[in-house]
Design a protein around this motif. Sequence first.
Motif, mmCIF file in Angstrom:
data_model
loop_
_atom_site.group_PDB
_atom_site.id
_atom_site.type_symbol
_atom_site.label_atom_id
_atom_site.label_comp_id
_atom_site.label_asym_id
_atom_site.label_seq_id
_atom_site.Cartn_x
_atom_site.Cartn_y
_atom_site.Cartn_z
ATOM 1 N N UNK A 64 38.676 48.584 44.982
ATOM 2 C CA UNK A 64 37.855 47.711 44.154
ATOM 3 C C UNK A 64 38.197 46.269 44.490
ATOM 4 N N UNK A 65 37.196 45.410 44.344
ATOM 5 C CA UNK A 65 37.384 43.992 44.573
ATOM 6 C C UNK A 65 36.889 43.217 43.357
ATOM 7 N N UNK A 66 37.605 42.146 43.020
ATOM 8 C CA UNK A 66 37.171 41.320 41.903
ATOM 9 C C UNK A 66 37.472 39.853 42.180
ATOM 10 N N UNK A 67 36.582 38.946 41.744
ATOM 11 C CA UNK A 67 35.273 39.283 41.177
ATOM 12 C C UNK A 67 34.320 39.771 42.259
ATOM 13 N N UNK A 68 33.169 40.236 41.906
ATOM 14 C CA UNK A 68 32.171 40.652 42.899
ATOM 15 C C UNK A 68 31.325 39.467 43.336
ATOM 16 N N UNK A 69 31.181 38.501 42.453
ATOM 17 C CA UNK A 69 30.438 37.281 42.782
ATOM 18 C C UNK A 69 31.180 36.104 42.162
ATOM 19 N N UNK A 70 31.205 34.991 42.910
ATOM 20 C CA UNK A 70 31.824 33.784 42.341
ATOM 21 C C UNK A 70 31.189 32.560 42.954
ATOM 22 N N UNK A 71 30.912 31.582 42.098
ATOM 23 C CA UNK A 71 30.453 30.266 42.545
ATOM 24 C C UNK A 71 31.510 29.280 42.112
ATOM 25 N N UNK A 72 31.946 28.453 43.038
ATOM 26 C CA UNK A 72 32.991 27.491 42.726
ATOM 27 C C UNK A 72 32.681 26.169 43.409
ATOM 28 N N UNK A 73 33.389 25.137 43.004
ATOM 29 C CA UNK A 73 33.142 23.814 43.573
ATOM 30 C C UNK A 73 34.154 23.502 44.678
ATOM 31 N N UNK A 74 33.743 22.678 45.591
ATOM 32 C CA UNK A 74 34.626 22.222 46.664
ATOM 33 C C UNK A 74 35.907 21.636 46.084
ATOM 34 N N UNK A 75 37.029 22.026 46.665
ATOM 35 C CA UNK A 75 38.311 21.484 46.248
ATOM 36 C C UNK A 75 39.042 22.309 45.209
ATOM 37 N N UNK A 76 38.380 23.288 44.621
ATOM 38 C CA UNK A 76 39.045 24.106 43.603
ATOM 39 C C UNK A 76 39.753 25.294 44.245
ATOM 40 N N UNK A 77 40.833 25.778 43.643
ATOM 41 C CA UNK A 77 41.490 26.974 44.169
ATOM 42 C C UNK A 77 40.748 28.235 43.717
ATOM 43 N N UNK A 78 40.769 29.234 44.570
ATOM 44 C CA UNK A 78 40.085 30.494 44.272
ATOM 45 C C UNK A 78 40.986 31.642 44.709
ATOM 46 N N UNK A 79 41.092 32.664 43.883
ATOM 47 C CA UNK A 79 41.838 33.867 44.254
ATOM 48 C C UNK A 79 40.947 35.085 44.118
ATOM 49 N N UNK A 80 40.896 35.858 45.186
ATOM 50 C CA UNK A 80 40.155 37.118 45.195
ATOM 51 C C UNK A 80 41.166 38.257 45.191
ATOM 52 N N UNK A 81 40.801 39.325 44.475
ATOM 53 C CA UNK A 81 41.734 40.439 44.335
ATOM 54 C C UNK A 81 41.174 41.699 44.960
ATOM 55 N N UNK A 82 42.046 42.421 45.630
ATOM 56 C CA UNK A 82 41.715 43.735 46.160
ATOM 57 C C UNK A 82 42.699 44.731 45.569
#
Lengths: 112, 112
Positions: free
Chosen positions: A5-23
Motif C-alpha cells: 500500500x502507498x499513502x497518500x494516493x494523491x497529493x498537491x503541494x507547493x514548491x519548497x514544502x517538504x513531502x513524505x510518501x509512505x510505502x
Amino acid sequence: DAGITQSPRHKVTETGTPVTLRCHQTENHRYMYWYRQDPGHGLRLIHYSYGVKDTDKGEVSDGYSVSRSKTEDFLLTLESATSSQTSVYFCAIRGLGFHEQYFGPGTRLTVT
Amino acid sequence: QQQVKQSPQSLIVQKGGIPIINCAYENTAFDYFPWYQQFPGKGPALLIAIRPDVSEKKEGRFTISFNKSAKQFSLHIMDSQPGDSATYFCAADGVNNNDMRFGAGTRLTVKP
C-alpha cells in the motif's frame, strides 16, 4: 498489488514544502524500491533498500531521501519539493525470484 | 541516456491481431528482461520475463522473442483482445539486480 500500500494516493503541494510518501508492505520482503514514472521516461529508480536502515541511491536520487526503520515501511522524502518532482511515484518489492519486482498502486504528486 | 529503447510509442490493432512491441538494450551485463503491463491508475504488473539463455518464452497469449546477438527482445500478443489495451513496458536488469532500467512504454489499443 503483492500486499503493498502507498499513502497518500494523491497529493498537491507547493514548491519548497517538504513531502513524505509512505510505502507499506505486509509480506516481510527484504528489498524495497522507489521509482518515479514520467511520460517518455518509463520508470526510473530513485532509491532502494536492502534491509532496515540499509539504503542506496538509484538513477535519479538528487532531491530525494529515504528511510527504513521497520521492515514493512519505506519512506520517501522530498526535503523541498520542486515542480520537476511532479510525477507518479511507485513503490516496489522484490519477490521470491532474484529479479522479480512487484509494484504498489502509486502516489500522484503535484508540486505547484 | 536511456539504456533500454522501446518502440513504438503507441500501437492500435484490431481484435484478434498480433501486436508486436520491440525493445533494444546496450548493456551486455543485463541478464533478466521482464515485460510489465499497466492499466490507467494502477501500478505496473509483471507479465512475463526471459533470461538471455533462451530465445523464446511463451505464457498463454504472450510471447517474448529474444535475440542476444542483436541485443533486442520483443513482446507478441496473440489473438489480442480489447482487455489487453494498456501500456506495456519492457525492462532489463543486471546481475546486481538493483538497477532495473525501463523502456519508455508503449500504449496499446485493441479495437473491438
